[in-house]
Design an enzyme around this catalytic site. Structure first.
Site, short mmCIF file in Angstrom:
data_model
loop_
_atom_site.label_atom_id
_atom_site.label_comp_id
_atom_site.label_asym_id
_atom_site.label_seq_id
_atom_site.Cartn_x
_atom_site.Cartn_y
_atom_site.Cartn_z
N TYR A 266 0.82 -1.22 0.00
CA TYR A 266 0.00 0.00 0.00
C TYR A 266 0.85 1.26 0.00
O TYR A 266 0.31 2.36 -0.16
CB TYR A 266 -0.95 0.01 1.22
CG TYR A 266 -2.00 -1.04 1.09
CD1 TYR A 266 -1.67 -2.38 1.22
CD2 TYR A 266 -3.33 -0.72 0.79
CE1 TYR A 266 -2.62 -3.37 1.06
CE2 TYR A 266 -4.28 -1.71 0.64
CZ TYR A 266 -3.92 -3.03 0.78
OH TYR A 266 -4.85 -4.01 0.63
N LYS B 18 2.42 -14.74 5.49
CA LYS B 18 2.71 -15.75 4.46
C LYS B 18 4.24 -15.91 4.42
O LYS B 18 4.89 -15.81 3.37
CB LYS B 18 2.12 -15.27 3.12
CG LYS B 18 2.15 -16.29 2.00
CD LYS B 18 1.17 -17.42 2.17
CE LYS B 18 1.35 -18.43 1.04
NZ LYS B 18 0.60 -19.68 1.28
N ASP C 199 -3.11 -18.20 4.31
CA ASP C 199 -4.16 -18.99 3.65
C ASP C 199 -4.89 -19.86 4.68
O ASP C 199 -6.11 -20.00 4.65
CB ASP C 199 -3.63 -19.82 2.47
CG ASP C 199 -2.28 -20.46 2.73
OD1 ASP C 199 -1.76 -20.34 3.86
OD2 ASP C 199 -1.74 -21.11 1.81
#
Ligand SMILES: NC(=O)C1=CN([C@@H]2O[C@H](COP(=O)(O)OP(=O)(O)OC[C@H]3O[C@@H](n4cnc5c(N)ncnc54)[C@H](OP(=O)(O)O)[C@@H]3O)[C@@H](O)[C@H]2O)C=CC1
Ligand SMILES: O=C(O)CCC(=O)C(=O)O
Ligand SMILES: [Mg+2]
Length: 495
Positions: free
Chosen positions: A181, A258, A359
């Site tokens: 971002y 992750k 995930d």
């Protein structure tokens, strides 16, 4: 004297210069005072001036409904002892109308938010692909609102696609200023993108043995994903402080990442989170692995270091000798350093800090919702996860949020402008109203916040809801308009 420069009068009272003529096209209310900050905590007068941005798209429907409910709850709770003086400031399409073409985020707006400290906003449009970068993200970065806080809690009677939505009660703490971002990226085919790819392919990648012979395709766009230790730890710090305010059975912080794939960004986020928990909050926290080590020893005081290591790492026997030694050292280190303070079950009273791969957490919040409480995430993971978690408790119409920094806070819903519904007086204002509830709680106006939650619960329980919830009810009910839902909430204040 410039804006924001404090002065002291003769009796030592802080004096702020009048701000009204400091703006180009807006005028602050003539009554009311500023919220100020002390060590990151807001000091709120009884008549605070609060800037608001109406927002694009459905903002036109959501804001009036929200303002009405907030004002009604404050009046019902405090009579004329407390009142918000709303200060309209501009961003997005409305700003361009007033300030001119491309003036999406005028300086007036950022100045007013900085000066008055606490603000609330409707959603703002961001074009996909090209065009301006997100105004929402810009506001967070300009004001260094580093924690995006998004609670996902079930209100009884809300229809949900999930079988046991009441088991989900999580607060997402999303890092709000960095990650992708930051917006440092280069379009495919531009001179800088090609230069950067060539530099990476010919110099940096070959100079890094672990990258082997990898090469980036020449027709790639390139984006940079910075994750800093500073940004990660200040976010996790806020998450841990929040955990300390929760009941004992909810004192858990899960670091979401992750890190198996992005080792030096997402993996580092996890490591810095654990580092903070086990240094700055050593007395308050226990990590999941530490709890296993202590628990094993409690069940069997004669357990050897090696057998304890085997129990915390099921694949132990097939590991290399170096890795085995590392795990044994970990076990020994934990027993030597925290057995006294955390052993013999004392760890059960501490904040449990664990981590989950991103995930996996998407399925975990669905299959084992009650095992999670605070989810500390980086920016992108938190963005995805907050929409998914909101869906479980009734949808985006029920997803509130706050962007919190040390000297400023802006409250806004999780969802966007939902353009196809704009101006139809049909969307659910629950999300922005609950963001207002978060604002009232942040200000310490708990009675008004509780009244709104009561009214919202009453309206939902009575099946007086907007289209999004009405269509999920069995059998479906006739939906209320956005404005009617606001009225229903106020009506149920008296339940
Ligand atoms: N903080 C912000 O201001 C944000 C801005 N955005 C921006 O918003 C724009 C539109 O984004 P988009 O992807 O369509 O996502 P949105 O969140 O705006 O809308 C997606 C869908 O969510 C449902 N929804 C959203 N708000 C409500 C509500 N108040 N009540 C009931 N249902 C609601 C609707 O579903 P359905 O139609 O199925 O009923 C809607 O079509 C983009 O420009 C995006 O960048 C996006 C997120 C945050
Ligand atoms: O700024 C935008 O347009 C989208 C941001 C977003 O999805 C979010 O913050 O949840
Ligand atoms: Mg989002």
């Amino acid at each position: 004297m410039g804006i924001g420069v404090n002065n002291h009068d003769k009796i030592g009272k802080i004096y702020f210069p009048p701000l009204r003529n400091m703006y180009d096209k807006i005028t602050p209310p003539t009554t009311g005072e500023k919220v100020t900050f002390n060590n990151g905590e807001p000091i709120v007068p009884n008549n605070p001036i609060i800037p608001f941005i109406r927002g694009d798209g459905t903002g036109i429907d959501l804001w009036p409904a929200t303002e009405k409910v907030l004002d009604a709850a404050i009046a019902a709770s405090y009579g004329d002892q407390r009142k918000i003086s709303w200060f309209k400031v501009y961003a997005g399409d409305e700003a361009c109308e007033l300030y001119g073409t491309y003036q999406y985020l005028p300086e007036d707006t950022t100045t007013a938010i900085r000066e008055y400290g606490v603000a609330i906003k409707g959603p703002l449009t961001t074009p996909i692909g090209g065009g301006i970068r997100s105004l929402n993200v810009a506001l967070r970065q300009i004001h260094d609102l580093y924690a995006c806080v998004r609670p996902c809690k079930y209100y009884t009677g809300t229809p949900s696609p999930h079988k046991t939505p009441e088991k989900l009660d999580v607060i997402i703490y999303r890092e709000n200023t960095e990650d992708i971002y930051l917006g440092i990226e280069w379009r495919q085919g531009t001179e800088i993108a090609e230069k950067l790819i060539n530099f990476l392919n010919t110099e940096l990648i070959p100079a890094t043995p672990e990258h082997g012979k990898k090469q980036i395709r020449l027709d790639s766009g390139i984006g940079i994903k910075p994750i800093s230790k500073t940004g990660s730890q200040r976010l996790v710090r806020r998450a841990i402080y929040q955990a300390l305010r929760l009941p004992k059975n909810k004192q858990m912080v899960t670091l979401v990442h992750k890190g198996n794939i992005m080792k030096y960004t997402e993996g580092a986020f996890r490591d810095w989170g654990y580092e903070l928990a086990t240094t700055e909050f050593r007395n308050e926290c226990i990590t999941e692995r530490e709890s296993w080590i202590l628990g094993n020893k409690e069940k069997n005081p004669d357990l050897s270091i090696e057998d304890n290591a085997k129990m915390i790492d099921p694949g132990y026997d097939s590991l290399t000798p170096e890795k085995k030694a590392e795990i044994s050292q970990e076990v020994e280190g934990v027993l030597n350093t925290i057995w006294e303070t955390h052993g013999n079950g004392k760890w059960k009273e501490k904040i449990m800090v664990n981590d989950r791969i991103a995930d996996s957490i998407f399925q975990q919040i669905q299959t084992r919702p009650d095992e999670y409480s605070i989810l500390a995430t980086m920016n992108l993971n938190g963005d995805y996860l907050s929409d998914a978690a909101a869906a479980m408790v009734g949808g985006l119409g029920m997803g509130p949020g706050a962007n919190i920094g040390d000297e400023c806070a802006i409250f806004e819903a999780t969802h966007g402008t939902a353009p196809k519904h704009a101006g139809l007086d049909r969307v659910n204002p629950g999300s922005l109203i609950l963001s207002g509830v978060m604002m009232l709680e942040y200000m310490g106006w708990q009675e008004a916040a509780d009244l709104i939650k009561k009214g919202l619960s009453g309206a939902i329980a009575n099946q007086e809801v907007t289209y999004d919830l009405a269509r999920l009810m069995e059998p479906p009910v006739e939906p209320l308009k956005c404005s009617e839902f606001a009225d229903a909430i106020i009506k149920h204040f008296n339940d």
